[in-house]
Design a protein around this motif. Structure first.
Motif, PDB file in Angstrom:
ATOM      1  N   ARG A 258       3.105  39.530 -20.693  1.00 29.79           N
ATOM      2  CA  ARG A 258       2.732  38.121 -20.680  1.00 29.79           C
ATOM      3  C   ARG A 258       1.871  37.744 -21.888  1.00 29.79           C
ATOM      4  O   ARG A 258       0.899  36.998 -21.776  1.00 29.79           O
ATOM      5  CB  ARG A 258       1.994  37.782 -19.378  1.00 29.79           C
ATOM      6  N   GLU A 259       2.252  38.259 -23.057  1.00 29.08           N
ATOM      7  CA  GLU A 259       1.569  37.855 -24.288  1.00 29.08           C
ATOM      8  C   GLU A 259       1.863  36.393 -24.605  1.00 29.08           C
ATOM      9  O   GLU A 259       1.108  35.748 -25.330  1.00 29.08           O
ATOM     10  CB  GLU A 259       2.008  38.741 -25.450  1.00 29.08           C
ATOM     11  N   ALA A 260       2.980  35.896 -24.094  1.00 31.51           N
ATOM     12  CA  ALA A 260       3.361  34.506 -24.296  1.00 31.51           C
ATOM     13  C   ALA A 260       4.285  34.105 -23.154  1.00 31.51           C
ATOM     14  O   ALA A 260       4.832  34.960 -22.450  1.00 31.51           O
ATOM     15  CB  ALA A 260       4.063  34.327 -25.636  1.00 31.51           C
ATOM     16  N   ASP A 261       4.444  32.794 -22.947  1.00 31.69           N
ATOM     17  CA  ASP A 261       5.361  32.319 -21.912  1.00 31.69           C
ATOM     18  C   ASP A 261       6.808  32.457 -22.366  1.00 31.69           C
ATOM     19  O   ASP A 261       7.714  32.618 -21.548  1.00 31.69           O
ATOM     20  CB  ASP A 261       5.058  30.853 -21.592  1.00 31.69           C
ATOM     21  N   MET A 262       7.008  32.355 -23.675  1.00 34.88           N
ATOM     22  CA  MET A 262       8.338  32.524 -24.257  1.00 34.88           C
ATOM     23  C   MET A 262       8.157  32.877 -25.724  1.00 34.88           C
ATOM     24  O   MET A 262       7.073  32.667 -26.282  1.00 34.88           O
ATOM     25  CB  MET A 262       9.185  31.258 -24.093  1.00 34.88           C
ATOM     26  N   ALA A 263       9.199  33.419 -26.333  1.00 39.85           N
ATOM     27  CA  ALA A 263       9.074  33.843 -27.724  1.00 39.85           C
ATOM     28  C   ALA A 263      10.343  33.502 -28.487  1.00 39.85           C
ATOM     29  O   ALA A 263      11.448  33.501 -27.935  1.00 39.85           O
ATOM     30  CB  ALA A 263       8.795  35.339 -27.810  1.00 39.85           C
ATOM     31  N   ILE A 264      10.161  33.217 -29.759  1.00 35.25           N
ATOM     32  CA  ILE A 264      11.282  33.031 -30.669  1.00 35.25           C
ATOM     33  C   ILE A 264      11.485  34.338 -31.424  1.00 35.25           C
ATOM     34  O   ILE A 264      10.517  34.951 -31.872  1.00 35.25           O
ATOM     35  CB  ILE A 264      10.996  31.878 -31.642  1.00 35.25           C
TER      36      ILE A 264
ATOM     37  N   LEU B  58      15.688  32.220 -28.247  1.00 38.06           N
ATOM     38  CA  LEU B  58      14.546  31.985 -27.375  1.00 38.06           C
ATOM     39  C   LEU B  58      14.567  33.052 -26.283  1.00 38.06           C
ATOM     40  O   LEU B  58      15.552  33.174 -25.543  1.00 38.06           O
ATOM     41  CB  LEU B  58      14.604  30.597 -26.754  1.00 38.06           C
ATOM     42  N   ILE B  59      13.490  33.806 -26.207  1.00 38.78           N
ATOM     43  CA  ILE B  59      13.396  34.923 -25.268  1.00 38.78           C
ATOM     44  C   ILE B  59      12.415  34.561 -24.168  1.00 38.78           C
ATOM     45  O   ILE B  59      11.302  34.104 -24.445  1.00 38.78           O
ATOM     46  CB  ILE B  59      12.910  36.208 -25.980  1.00 38.78           C
ATOM     47  N   ARG B  60      12.820  34.778 -22.918  1.00 38.67           N
ATOM     48  CA  ARG B  60      11.951  34.520 -21.777  1.00 38.67           C
ATOM     49  C   ARG B  60      12.020  35.690 -20.808  1.00 38.67           C
ATOM     50  O   ARG B  60      12.999  36.435 -20.789  1.00 38.67           O
ATOM     51  CB  ARG B  60      12.356  33.229 -21.066  1.00 38.67           C
TER      52      ARG B  60
END
Length: 298
Positions: free
Chosen positions: A138-144, A264-266
């Motif tokens: 959970r370093e981010a909600d989503m990542a590019i 977009l990665i989730r």
């Protein structure tokens, strides 16, 4: 056992921020008070909603089940408010996006500013790091990302293709003469990534051109672009970055034209999160349009 909307509102904030301090800023409560409210909710429900650790608050299975129900309640509440007040459905709360610095510097600022303008209650954080983000932590909600991951409990959505070309500043070309072939690049200073800091094979542009020696290197594509702009040498530049680098021009466009893609990665567990899914759709569409707009100006 019954619980009121205010309890669910506080629960949602902690679940999304995974910390009392972060959630407290959203709901305007100090962490100690918020912690007591969460403990009271857990006692009322007779379940443990969070696993507390130095890393933050992680949802238990019971917490994840309540999150799904709480988000449905939140959607119903927003719809009811919109129906009464005649307002559009607004996204609120904090969302953190992890991104490589090319998109973080040249695409996300204007895209996220426009999204925030449409959704005043939304707090958007852009974390620009030259590495792959760990969404499981959970370093981010989503990542590019610039390549689709093949492992992990992740969902992958292609955002857009983008293009890159060799480029140099007008001042550099005036001082060193025209560059007429890829072979002649060996006679010029090359700007590029620091070889042992390339975190994704898709970014190893120069290796494909047989140009392993970098005279001016950085792990940041933004820094590379400014090195080129300052007359440091020749390097690969994103077409969408060129409008932000006055004086830099593409060269050898007939011989070298690179195409990559943004994804977009989730985390797979977020698929049922209506708020994040809606934001992801808005973000993907806006990024796609911004790439097309800027590349047309290149």
């Amino acid at each position: 056992m019954a619980h009121n909307w205010d309890d669910l509102r506080l629960f949602l904030a902690v679940a999304r921020e995974q910390s009392l301090s972060g959630a407290g800023k959203l709901v305007r409560l100090d962490p100690a008070t918020l912690g007591r409210r969460v403990a009271r909710l857990e006692k009322a429900l007779e379940v443990v909603l969070f696993v507390k650790s130095p890393q933050g608050y992680a949802l238990t299975e019971a917490g994840a089940q309540l999150l799904e129900r709480a988000e449905l309640a939140e959607q119903a509440m927003r719809k009811a408010t919109a129906d009464v007040g005649g307002q559009s459905d607004q996204l609120t709360g904090q969302i953190r996006i992890g991104a490589p610095d090319g998109s973080a510097n040249f695409l996300l600022p204007q895209v996220c500013a426009r999204i925030a303008g449409d959704h005043p209650g939304l707090d958007i954080q852009i974390v620009a790091l030259p590495r792959v983000f760990n969404l499981s932590r959970r370093e981010a909600d989503m990542a590019i990302a610039v390549s689709a991951p093949e492992a992990g409990r992740l969902t992958v959505q292609k955002i857009s293709d983008y293009h890159l070309h060799l480029a140099a500043s007008g001042a550099y070309l005036a001082a060193h003469g025209p560059i007429e072939s890829v072979a002649s690049l060996k006679e010029h200073r090359i700007v590029g990534y620091i070889a042992d800091m390339i975190f994704d094979r898709e970014l190893d542009y120069l290796a494909d051109l047989g140009l392993g020696q970098v005279a001016l290197g950085s792990n940041s594509v933004s820094v590379q672009g400014h090195m080129i702009q300052q007359g440091g040498g020749v390097g690969v530049v994103h077409d969408f970055a060129l409008p932000f680098l006055p004086g830099v021009q593409r060269i050898l466009t007939q011989e070298v034209s690179l195409k990559r893609a943004f994804y977009l990665i989730r985390h797979v567990d977020d698929q049922k999160n209506h708020r994040l899914s809606r934001f992801a759709d808005i973000l993907s569409s806006a990024l796609r349009n911004e790439v097309l707009l800027l590349e047309a100006k290149a």
